[in-house]
Scaffold this active site. Sequence first.
Site, PDB file in Angstrom:
ATOM      1  CB  CYS A 222      16.599  25.650   8.084  1.00  0.00           C
ATOM      2  SG  CYS A 222      17.959  25.043   7.094  1.00  0.00           S
TER       3      CYS A 222
ATOM      4  CB  CYS B 244      15.086  24.403   0.382  1.00  0.00           C
ATOM      5  SG  CYS B 244      17.208  24.020   0.914  1.00  0.00           S
TER       6      CYS B 244
ATOM      7  CB  CYS C   9      12.255  23.495   2.859  1.00  0.00           C
ATOM      8  SG  CYS C   9      12.414  23.082   4.331  1.00  0.00           S
TER       9      CYS C   9
ATOM     10  CB  CYS D 256      14.520   8.795   9.266  1.00  0.00           C
ATOM     11  SG  CYS D 256      15.527  10.089   8.371  1.00  0.00           S
TER      12      CYS D 256
ATOM     13  CB  CYS E 141      17.834   6.877   8.724  1.00  0.00           C
ATOM     14  SG  CYS E 141      17.999   7.991   7.256  1.00  0.00           S
TER      15      CYS E 141
ATOM     16  CB  CYS F  75      18.804   7.798   2.267  1.00  0.00           C
ATOM     17  SG  CYS F  75      17.024   8.049   2.048  1.00  0.00           S
TER      18      CYS F  75
ATOM     19  NE  ARG G  86      12.351   5.435   2.724  1.00  0.00           N
ATOM     20  CZ  ARG G  86      13.382   5.789   2.929  1.00  0.00           C
ATOM     21  NH1 ARG G  86      14.006   7.163   2.773  1.00  0.00           N
ATOM     22  NH2 ARG G  86      14.482   4.652   3.140  1.00  0.00           N
TER      23      ARG G  86
HETATM   24  N1  SAM Z   1      18.014  20.084   6.351  1.00  0.00           N
HETATM   25  C1  SAM Z   1      18.286  18.790   5.952  1.00  0.00           C
HETATM   26  C2  SAM Z   1      18.725  18.809   4.326  1.00  0.00           C
HETATM   27  O1  SAM Z   1      18.370  19.734   3.676  1.00  0.00           O
HETATM   28  O2  SAM Z   1      19.167  17.810   3.835  1.00  0.00           O
HETATM   29  C3  SAM Z   1      17.325  17.653   6.519  1.00  0.00           C
HETATM   30  C4  SAM Z   1      16.285  17.980   6.296  1.00  0.00           C
HETATM   31  S1  SAM Z   1      15.336  18.389   4.591  1.00  0.00           S
HETATM   32  C5  SAM Z   1      13.709  18.950   5.294  1.00  0.00           C
HETATM   33  C6  SAM Z   1      15.215  16.831   3.974  1.00  0.00           C
HETATM   34  C7  SAM Z   1      14.399  16.628   2.647  1.00  0.00           C
HETATM   35  O3  SAM Z   1      12.936  16.915   2.635  1.00  0.00           O
HETATM   36  C8  SAM Z   1      14.666  17.665   1.495  1.00  0.00           C
HETATM   37  O4  SAM Z   1      15.938  17.467   1.014  1.00  0.00           O
HETATM   38  C9  SAM Z   1      13.740  17.568   0.581  1.00  0.00           C
HETATM   39  O5  SAM Z   1      13.966  16.635  -0.291  1.00  0.00           O
HETATM   40  C10 SAM Z   1      12.532  16.922   1.396  1.00  0.00           C
HETATM   41  N2  SAM Z   1      11.492  17.953   1.545  1.00  0.00           N
HETATM   42  C11 SAM Z   1      11.319  19.393   2.422  1.00  0.00           C
HETATM   43  N3  SAM Z   1      10.330  20.083   2.226  1.00  0.00           N
HETATM   44  C12 SAM Z   1       9.584  19.210   1.191  1.00  0.00           C
HETATM   45  C13 SAM Z   1       8.330  19.447   0.362  1.00  0.00           C
HETATM   46  N4  SAM Z   1       7.649  20.611   0.735  1.00  0.00           N
HETATM   47  N5  SAM Z   1       7.920  18.607  -0.147  1.00  0.00           N
HETATM   48  C14 SAM Z   1       8.527  17.658  -0.419  1.00  0.00           C
HETATM   49  N6  SAM Z   1       9.678  17.127   0.077  1.00  0.00           N
HETATM   50  C15 SAM Z   1      10.184  18.057   0.965  1.00  0.00           C
HETATM   51  C1  DTB Z   2      12.920  12.822   2.378  1.00  0.00           C
HETATM   52  O1  DTB Z   2      13.379  12.523   1.115  1.00  0.00           O
HETATM   53  N1  DTB Z   2      11.675  12.818   2.418  1.00  0.00           N
HETATM   54  C2  DTB Z   2      11.356  13.218   3.936  1.00  0.00           C
HETATM   55  C3  DTB Z   2      12.730  12.666   4.545  1.00  0.00           C
HETATM   56  N2  DTB Z   2      13.704  12.461   3.328  1.00  0.00           N
HETATM   57  C4  DTB Z   2      13.396  13.339   5.449  1.00  0.00           C
HETATM   58  C5  DTB Z   2      11.033  14.753   4.274  1.00  0.00           C
HETATM   59  C6  DTB Z   2       9.822  15.156   3.537  1.00  0.00           C
HETATM   60  C7  DTB Z   2       9.438  16.409   4.269  1.00  0.00           C
HETATM   61  C8  DTB Z   2       7.894  16.833   3.631  1.00  0.00           C
HETATM   62  C9  DTB Z   2       7.700  18.407   4.131  1.00  0.00           C
HETATM   63  C10 DTB Z   2       7.545  18.417   5.513  1.00  0.00           C
HETATM   64  O2  DTB Z   2       6.794  17.361   6.141  1.00  0.00           O
HETATM   65  O3  DTB Z   2       8.278  19.372   6.369  1.00  0.00           O
HETATM   66 FE1  SF4 Z   3      16.962  23.705   5.573  1.00  0.00          FE
HETATM   67 FE2  SF4 Z   3      14.436  22.826   4.547  1.00  0.00          FE
HETATM   68 FE3  SF4 Z   3      16.783  23.357   2.913  1.00  0.00          FE
HETATM   69 FE4  SF4 Z   3      16.641  21.317   4.849  1.00  0.00          FE
HETATM   70  S1  SF4 Z   3      15.509  21.428   2.947  1.00  0.00           S
HETATM   71  S2  SF4 Z   3      18.467  22.742   4.197  1.00  0.00           S
HETATM   72  S3  SF4 Z   3      15.688  22.188   6.399  1.00  0.00           S
HETATM   73  S4  SF4 Z   3      15.661  24.883   3.969  1.00  0.00           S
END
Ligand code: SAM
Ligand code: DTB
Ligand code: SF4
Length: 310
Positions: free
Chosen positions: A41, A45, A48, A85, A117, A177, A249
């Site tokens: 990506c 973030c 992430c 989802c 979702c 959501c 959630r």
């Molecule tokens: N790329 C899209 C976005 O950012 O909206 C969708 C996927 S993103 C992985 C969805 C959500 O996962 C993020 O907004 C964040 O709240 C959660 N998330 C990602 N990495 C995480 C982590 N290491 N621990 C907890 N939540 C995480």
């Molecule tokens: C949300 O709030 N939590 C989920 C879902 N929306 C998409 C994602 C959590 C991701 C946790 C880190 C991972 O497994 O990569």
């Molecule tokens: Fe990309 Fe992860 Fe950020 Fe979603 S949360 S925009 S997957 S870097």
Amino acid sequence: MTLARLPLLELTFRAQSVHREHWKDNAVQLCALLSVKTGGCPENCGYCPQSAHHKTGVKAEKLMPVTEVLEAAQQARAAGATRFCMGAAWREVKDGPQFDSVLQMVEGVKKLGMEACCTLGMLTESQAKRLKTAGLDAYNHNLDTSEGHYGEIITTRVYADRLRTLEHVRGAGIDVCCGGIIGMGESLADRAQLLVTLANQPRHPESVPINALVAVEGTPLEKQKPVESIEMVRMIALARIMMPASMVRLSAGRAQMNEEAQLLCMMAGANSIFFGEKLLTTGNPEYAQDMALFEKAGIKPLQPFEHQQP
Ligand code: SAM
Ligand code: DTB
Ligand code: SF4
């Protein structure tokens, strides 16, 4: 802030009282999560593992074929999930064959009788409308933290970008959501501010995911100290009191919590979980473990669409 600082027993008592007024049946929604497009990506973030800016061992993959996604949805349904989802590691949706495939995934999930979702990054107004036409029930797009703390975590987009997508989603008549993550170095005031922003949207988000940071090696937040379960209980109780009719959630972080802590979160107002052995790239409790907990505690899974209010 007075509310956020209440002694925990007082706060959870209030949360539980609000919860029982709105949710009579002690049911918990089971949502399955599938990463349909993993890694690589362009966003940065800090939390992430899928960001191309961090070296985490998550490989960039292509969008999964529609048939494979629908097989996974079918399996999730057989295991008892009522919402499916689909997550993509995109900054934003681009019109074209990949988006067309996602629309087919949504249509297919709906045909299975599940709630659909997606979480695909930023959307335009017309993309939101096309998702609605395909049958999408809800769109996940988190604000993650307070506006003040946002720049410490992400610099490739701003808070207003997120708010704009939420507007497009709401405008298209799709359930919102939207929630956040705790444990990213923010203060209690930042957490409270995030909830105030959510509660002050034109409509409360229909669901509010509360995630505990999963600190993944290779991300800038790898060294954050683990979130204490009690902090999750507090955050969930606050979300429940401030948004009484939303699904709250208990999201990422469950694998690091014991059964008692998870039950405390549910007593404080959580009525939805992600279910299945993997979140997007990190672990979640095993299916059998979750079922055993539900059995012991007498919790029943929510039926599809049961929570939707007219
Ligand atoms: N790329 C899209 C976005 O950012 O909206 C969708 C996927 S993103 C992985 C969805 C959500 O996962 C993020 O907004 C964040 O709240 C959660 N998330 C990602 N990495 C995480 C982590 N290491 N621990 C907890 N939540 C995480
Ligand atoms: C949300 O709030 N939590 C989920 C879902 N929306 C998409 C994602 C959590 C991701 C946790 C880190 C991972 O497994 O990569
Ligand atoms: Fe990309 Fe992860 Fe950020 Fe979603 S949360 S925009 S997957 S870097």
